[in-house]
Scaffold this motif. Structure first.
Motif, mmCIF file in Angstrom:
data_model
loop_
_atom_site.group_PDB
_atom_site.id
_atom_site.type_symbol
_atom_site.label_atom_id
_atom_site.label_comp_id
_atom_site.label_asym_id
_atom_site.label_seq_id
_atom_site.Cartn_x
_atom_site.Cartn_y
_atom_site.Cartn_z
ATOM 1 N N ALA A 95 5.692 33.525 10.923
ATOM 2 C CA ALA A 95 4.795 33.269 9.782
ATOM 3 C C ALA A 95 3.818 32.148 10.133
ATOM 4 O O ALA A 95 2.615 32.235 9.859
ATOM 5 C CB ALA A 95 5.608 32.891 8.552
ATOM 6 N N ALA A 96 4.334 31.103 10.787
ATOM 7 C CA ALA A 96 3.509 29.954 11.166
ATOM 8 C C ALA A 96 2.429 30.355 12.168
ATOM 9 O O ALA A 96 1.272 29.923 12.073
ATOM 10 C CB ALA A 96 4.393 28.855 11.761
ATOM 11 N N ALA A 97 2.798 31.209 13.145
ATOM 12 C CA ALA A 97 1.836 31.652 14.171
ATOM 13 C C ALA A 97 0.703 32.464 13.533
ATOM 14 O O ALA A 97 -0.474 32.279 13.857
ATOM 15 C CB ALA A 97 2.556 32.478 15.234
ATOM 16 N N VAL A 98 1.061 33.350 12.605
ATOM 17 C CA VAL A 98 0.052 34.157 11.898
ATOM 18 C C VAL A 98 -0.866 33.235 11.089
ATOM 19 O O VAL A 98 -2.095 33.403 11.064
ATOM 20 C CB VAL A 98 0.733 35.202 10.978
ATOM 21 C CG1 VAL A 98 -0.290 35.913 10.097
ATOM 22 C CG2 VAL A 98 1.506 36.225 11.812
ATOM 23 N N MET A 99 -0.274 32.245 10.434
ATOM 24 C CA MET A 99 -1.050 31.300 9.619
ATOM 25 C C MET A 99 -2.035 30.496 10.477
ATOM 26 O O MET A 99 -3.165 30.246 10.076
ATOM 27 C CB MET A 99 -0.115 30.322 8.893
ATOM 28 C CG MET A 99 0.732 30.939 7.810
ATOM 29 S SD MET A 99 -0.232 31.701 6.517
ATOM 30 C CE MET A 99 0.441 33.333 6.480
ATOM 31 N N SER A 100 -1.587 30.091 11.682
ATOM 32 C CA SER A 100 -2.461 29.271 12.541
ATOM 33 C C SER A 100 -3.715 30.057 12.931
ATOM 34 O O SER A 100 -4.830 29.526 12.913
ATOM 35 C CB SER A 100 -1.722 28.781 13.778
ATOM 36 O OG SER A 100 -1.283 29.857 14.565
ATOM 37 N N LEU A 101 -3.525 31.332 13.262
ATOM 38 C CA LEU A 101 -4.678 32.188 13.595
ATOM 39 C C LEU A 101 -5.557 32.377 12.361
ATOM 40 O O LEU A 101 -6.792 32.343 12.449
ATOM 41 C CB LEU A 101 -4.174 33.542 14.113
ATOM 42 C CG LEU A 101 -5.218 34.478 14.731
ATOM 43 C CD1 LEU A 101 -5.945 33.825 15.890
ATOM 44 C CD2 LEU A 101 -4.576 35.780 15.189
ATOM 45 N N VAL A 108 2.441 24.372 9.364
ATOM 46 C CA VAL A 108 3.022 23.079 9.733
ATOM 47 C C VAL A 108 4.524 23.050 9.440
ATOM 48 O O VAL A 108 5.285 22.382 10.143
ATOM 49 C CB VAL A 108 2.260 21.921 9.024
ATOM 50 C CG1 VAL A 108 2.913 20.592 9.261
ATOM 51 C CG2 VAL A 108 0.833 21.856 9.535
ATOM 52 N N ILE A 109 4.959 23.824 8.446
ATOM 53 C CA ILE A 109 6.404 23.948 8.178
ATOM 54 C C ILE A 109 7.100 24.525 9.421
ATOM 55 O O ILE A 109 8.103 24.005 9.896
ATOM 56 C CB ILE A 109 6.669 24.828 6.931
ATOM 57 C CG1 ILE A 109 6.294 24.079 5.656
ATOM 58 C CG2 ILE A 109 8.136 25.269 6.869
ATOM 59 C CD1 ILE A 109 6.285 24.928 4.388
ATOM 60 N N GLY A 110 6.525 25.618 9.969
ATOM 61 C CA GLY A 110 7.101 26.235 11.169
ATOM 62 C C GLY A 110 7.031 25.326 12.383
ATOM 63 O O GLY A 110 7.992 25.203 13.144
ATOM 64 N N SER A 111 5.876 24.673 12.554
ATOM 65 C CA SER A 111 5.678 23.776 13.705
ATOM 66 C C SER A 111 6.660 22.611 13.675
ATOM 67 O O SER A 111 7.202 22.212 14.709
ATOM 68 C CB SER A 111 4.258 23.212 13.691
ATOM 69 O OG SER A 111 3.456 23.936 14.572
#
Length: 448
Positions: free
Chosen positions: A189-195, A322-325
């Motif tokens: 989810a975090a990777a998709v959000m960053s893009l 940022v939650i995922g990171s």
């Protein structure tokens, strides 16, 4: 006499077997080594989540401090060098047949010796990971605050402190996920959000167009101010490329056999991740700076005031990312603390131990984030101080120490160029970052 010797040998054999079983039970409990069934795409999104952090949003600001020529040069060089050093780490993970270096410090110990390796790697790795977690506490809080202020501009203003606490409350729950594979959903989810938020940042900037009276010269009025800002910009770039501290730990989750070593799927994932990094970093940095010039904020989303719904959505994406990171960088710290507690201090591996350790860690990063929310300065300071060594040149030094390439060979030259560039970043960028923190601190009241 012979019977006594046989009994002693038998006792020693049983004792060593018991110890091996105890160590295996501990390894099966520790977060890094407890699960080894990850696929190559886990490597891709874990690496994207680790790399494309909040640092991408400060790249247009870094460009404004560096200028067009030096800015583009440092960005491109950093992309090439960090991809090269990441390849080295993937290769070194299993260079000893039958053994895996599952943690950065284990590779350091093999390269520099049992004690020296720990002294060199662990302090730097901890500064990076704890530093990132503190900065992400601030970033998460700021993005929540921006989201609140954008959606509800007539509402009463709420202090940043409370938003940091709200952000931290999520981690008091998520931090109890046991290992890397268990956070793969959060990481995806975090990777998709960053893009997504990187695309929003550059697309909204391009849509807004070049601002009136835009200036590309250095903002500082004095020569010393320009130089210090340049150093701080270098730190912002170093921070943006800091994903190497968790690479070996991510690779440790991938299954490996002599026929199919883990470096194959890991490298596949890394190449996908670095393609995403390029798609995020270069458009955001170059278009953001082109549109706003040296008037750009240290977080590009703050410069973009409209359309409101888009900016609110982008800030929501930042919060989720940022939650995922935070979790990706916290996991190796949990592993280190829990290893010391169980192996050195002989605590029993238990849920209660994990519950106490992880809650205390989240509380610590929250508290420090509340006290020092100087976002831009923190990026510059941490960026140079610890990210440059572990990302830009420590893998090169390990490579030289282990493989000993021939003097003036291509490998030898490449590694020394990376070491020189990394040292340049490490020495100069904390100076600018520290100055930014001092300037911010002058007008800051604790818990204001």
């Amino acid at each position: 006499m012979e019977t006594q010797t046989a009994v002693e040998n038998n006792y020693l054999k049983n004792a060593s077997e018991e110890e091996l079983q105890r160590q295996k039970a501990i390894d099966d409990w520790l977060p890094i080594t407890s699960s080894r069934n990850a696929k190559w795409w886990y490597s891709a999104f874990h690496n994207v989540t680790a790399m494309v952090g909040a640092g991408v949003l400060s790249l247009p600001y870094a460009m404004s401090e560096l200028g067009w020529g030096p800015g583009v040069t440092v960005l491109v060089l950093s992309w090439i060098i960090t991809l090269y050093t990441l390849w080295q780490m993937v290769e070194m993970h299993e260079m000893v047949p039958g053994k895996r270096f599952d943690r950065y410090h284990e590779l350091g110990q093999y390269a520099f010796g049992e004690k020296l390796g720990l002294y060199i790697v662990v302090p730097q790795q901890l500064v990076v990971e704890i530093g990132v977690n503190i900065v992400y506490m601030v970033t998460g809080g700021r993005s929540l605050q921006k989201l609140h202020d954008t959606v509800c501009d007539n509402c009463k203003k709420i202090k940043l402190t409370f938003f940091i606490m709200i952000f931290a409350s999520v981690h008091f729950v998520l931090s109890h996920l046991p290992n890397f594979n268990s956070i793969s959903g959060v990481s995806l989810a975090a990777a998709v959000m960053s893009l997504s938020y990187s695309t929003i940042a550059w697309a909204a900037s391009a849509h807004k167009g070049v601002q009136e009276d835009v200036q590309y010269g250095y903002k500082a009025t004095s020569k010393s101010g320009t130089v210090f800002n340049f150093f701080s910009g270098l730190g912002d770039v170093a921070f943006a490329y800091a994903g190497h501290n968790v690479v070996l730990e991510i690779q440790a989750t991938i299954p490996s056999t002599p026929e199919k070593p883990s470096k194959g799927p890991m490298w596949k994932g890394v190449l996908v991740a670095y393609t995403v990094v390029a798609l995020c970093y270069f458009p955001v940095a170059l278009i953001g700076y082109w549109m706003f010039g040296n008037g750009v904020e240290d977080n590009i989303l703050i410069s973009l005031e409209k359309p409101k719904w888009l900016i609110a959505m982008a800030n929501m994406f930042v919060v989720i990312h940022v939650i995922g990171s935070y979790q990706i960088y916290a996991m190796p710290v949990f592993d280190m603390i829990e290893t010391v507690m169980v192996k050195k201090l002989n605590f029993k591996p238990s849920r209660m131990l994990r519950f106490i350790v992880r809650n205390l860690y989240v509380a610590f990063t929250m508290f420090v984030g509340i006290i020092f929310p100087f976002f831009g300065g923190l990026l510059g300071f941490f960026g140079g101080f610890a990210f440059a060594p572990t990302t830009y040149f420590l893998p090169c030094i390990m490579w030289l120490a282990i493989y000993k390439p021939k003097k003036f060979s291509l490998s030898w030259c490449c590694n020394w160029v990376c070491i020189a560039f990394g040292l340049f970043l490490m020495i100069l960028s904390p100076i600018g970052g520290l100055r930014s923190i001092i300037i911010s601190a002058k007008n800051y009241e604790f818990f204001s």
